[in-house]
Design an enzyme around this catalytic site. Structure first.
Site, PDB file in Angstrom:
ATOM      1  N   TYR A 148       0.426  -1.255  -0.789  1.00 64.10           N
ATOM      2  CA  TYR A 148      -0.952  -0.849  -0.961  1.00 64.10           C
ATOM      3  C   TYR A 148      -1.068   0.617  -0.385  1.00 64.10           C
ATOM      4  O   TYR A 148      -1.691   1.390  -1.031  1.00 64.10           O
ATOM      5  CB  TYR A 148      -1.588  -1.866  -0.210  1.00 64.10           C
ATOM      6  CG  TYR A 148      -3.143  -1.675   0.370  1.00 64.10           C
ATOM      7  CD1 TYR A 148      -3.957  -1.878  -0.964  1.00 64.10           C
ATOM      8  CD2 TYR A 148      -3.856  -1.055   1.381  1.00 64.10           C
ATOM      9  CE1 TYR A 148      -5.346  -1.616  -0.828  1.00 64.10           C
ATOM     10  CE2 TYR A 148      -5.140  -0.824   1.465  1.00 64.10           C
ATOM     11  CZ  TYR A 148      -5.981  -1.141   0.512  1.00 64.10           C
ATOM     12  OH  TYR A 148      -7.289  -0.966   0.516  1.00 64.10           O
ATOM     13  N   ASN A 177     -11.190  -0.291   7.742  1.00 63.39           N
ATOM     14  CA  ASN A 177     -11.938  -1.700   7.785  1.00 63.39           C
ATOM     15  C   ASN A 177     -13.413  -1.916   7.756  1.00 63.39           C
ATOM     16  O   ASN A 177     -14.328  -1.811   8.639  1.00 63.39           O
ATOM     17  CB  ASN A 177     -11.513  -2.111   9.284  1.00 63.39           C
ATOM     18  CG  ASN A 177     -10.081  -2.322   9.608  1.00 63.39           C
ATOM     19  OD1 ASN A 177      -9.421  -3.363   8.547  1.00 63.39           O
ATOM     20  ND2 ASN A 177      -9.335  -2.046  10.497  1.00 63.39           N
TER      21      ASN A 177
END
Ligand code: NAD
Length: 322
Positions: A148, A177
Site C-alpha cells: 500500500y 488515519n
C-alpha cells in the site's frame, strides 16, 4: 460555481463526505465509484453519480470529460488487517492513479488532488510509541509500508511529474488515519476507530464487556475526524502548495486510550483482551503539522472525543437499526 468537479471514489467513506461538502459549496459534482450504488456510503441525488471502473483508461476518460478539477480518492484499501494481507491488490490501485492522470491531462483538467497516506513514511522512523511526529521530509530515504505505502509513494511522484512535465496542477495530501460516520465499520476493511467503536458497542449490547484489542495497545496513533479531512482537502486543492503535505491530527493517543474513550462514550467499563498475533502496523505515528500551519495557517483540530462520539453513535445505530 460554474465549474464541474469530479470525485473519484465518491461512493467511499471520505469521498461521500467530500461530495456533500462540494455540493454544499455550490459545485456541480460528478461522483464515480466502482461499487454498485446500493453499496455507496452516501448517494447524493443532486450529484451526477456514475458506476465505473477507474482502473481502466476509457472509464477514466469518460469521468473527466467536461471536468475542471479532480479529487482522486479511489483506491482498493482498508485498515491494517486488509493492507497487510492484500499487498498486490493495494498496489493495483496504481492503475487508477495512472489512468486518471493520463485522462485528466488529455482532457485539459486544471487541478487534481491525490489522496496519499502517512503509510508512505519511512518505517524506521516509526518504531517507538513515543514518536517524533512525522514531517514531510521523513518519506525519504524511502522505506514505506510494503504494498500500500509503496504504491502511494509511487503515485505521489507520478503526480509530481505530471505537474512538472505537463502543467497539470497536482496537489497531494498525506492523510493520517481518518475516521467518522458513513464509513467502513465491519467486514475486514475497517480501521481502528471504527473497529473499536463496533467492538465496544457489541460489548454494550451483549453484556460481555471483554474487548479484543490488536497488539498490546501501547502503539500510538493520531486520528483525524472526517470533517477536518474534507476541509483540509478542499483548502489544499485551491492552494499553491505543490509538495505532498500532511493532513492529520496531532492529538496522539495509544490504542488502549482509544478503547477507553469509546467505552466511556458508551457508558460502560471494558476489559481489554490483547491479541499479540494480530496485525498492528507501525509502533507509533503522529502528524507533524508545522508545514500545514506555516502554509495554510490551519490544521485539523476537531478533538478525538467529539469525533469519536459521533462515530460511535452512528455505528451503534447501524448495529441496532436492522
Ligand atoms: P474507501 O475504501 O471508503 O473509499 C475508496 C473508494 O474507492 C471505494 O468506495 C471503492 O469502491 C472505490 N474504488 C476502488 N477501486 C475503484 C476503481 N477501480 N474504480 C472506481 N472506484 C474504485 O476509503 P477512504 O477511507 O474513503 O479513502 C479514500 C482515499 O484516502 C484512498 O485513496 C485512501 O488510500 C486514502 N487514505 C485514507 C485514509 C483513511 O484513514 N481513511 C488514510 C490515508 C489515506
Amino acid at each position: 460555481m460554474s465549474e464541474k468537479v469530479l470525485v473519484a471514489g465518491g461512493g467511499g467513506f471520505i469521498g461521500g463526505h467530500l461530495v456533500a461538502r462540494l455540493l454544499n459549496d455550490g459545485y456541480d459534482v460528478r461522483s464515480v465509484d466502482l461499487k454498485p450504488q446500493s453499496d455507496w456510503y452516501q448517494v447524493h441525488s443532486d450529484a451526477e453519480n456514475l458506476v465505473l471502473d477507474l482502473a481502466e483508461k476509457e472509464p477514466c476518460e469518460k469521468s473527466v470529460a467536461g471536468i475542471s478539477q479532480v479529487y482522486n480518492l479511489a483506491a482498493d484499501m482498508g485498515g491494517m488487517g486488509f493492507i497487510e494481507n492484500n499487498k498486490a491488490l493495494c498496489m493495483l490501485s496504481v492503475l487508477i492513479n495512472t489512468h486518471l492522470l493520463q485522462a485528466a491531462q488529455g482532457a485539459g483538467v486544471e487541478r487534481m488532488f491525490y489522496a496519499s497516506s502517512a503509510c508512505v513514511y519511512n518505517g524506521e522512523k516509526q518504531t517507538d510509541p513515543n514518536v517524533t511526529a512525522l514531517a514531510e521530509a521523513d518519506a525519504y530515504p524511502a522505506l514505506p509500508e510494503d504494498g500500500y505505502g509503496w504504491e502511494k509513494l509511487f503515485s505521489e511522484r507520478m503526480c509530481r511529474h505530471y505537474r512538472e512535465d505537463y502543467g497539470l496542477e497536482t496537489r497531494v495530501a498525506r492523510y493520517h488515519n481518518v475516521y467518522g460516520p458513513e464509513g467502513t465499520w465491519t467486514g475486514g476493511r475497517e480501521k481502528a476507530p471504527a473497529a473499536i467503536c463496533r467492538k465496544v458497542a457489541e460489548a454494550k449490547l451483549s453484556g460481555n464487556h471483554v474487548v479484543d484489542v490488536w497488539g498490546d495497545g501501547l502503539q500510538t496513533r493520531s486520528f483525524m475526524y472526517v470533517d477536518d479531512c474534507v476541509e483540509g482537502t478542499t483548502r489544499l486543492l485551491a492552494s499553491d502548495i505543490i509538495e505532498p503535505i500532511n493532513i492529520g491530527s496531532s492529538e496522539l493517543v495509544t490504542i488502549n486510550q482509544l478503547v477507553d474513550l469509546a467505552a466511556d462514550i458508551a457508558g460502560i467499563e471494558v476489559e481489554r483482551n490483547h491479541d499479540l498475533t494480530a496485525p498492528q502496523g507501525v509502533r507509533g505515528r503522529n502528524s507533524d503539522n508545522t508545514m500545514i500551519l506555516d502554509l495554510m495557517g490551519w490544521e485539523p483540530s476537531i478533538p478525538l472525543r467529539d469525533g469519536l462520539e459521533k462515530t460511535y453513535n452512528w455505528i451503534f445505530e447501524q448495529m441496532t437499526s436492522s
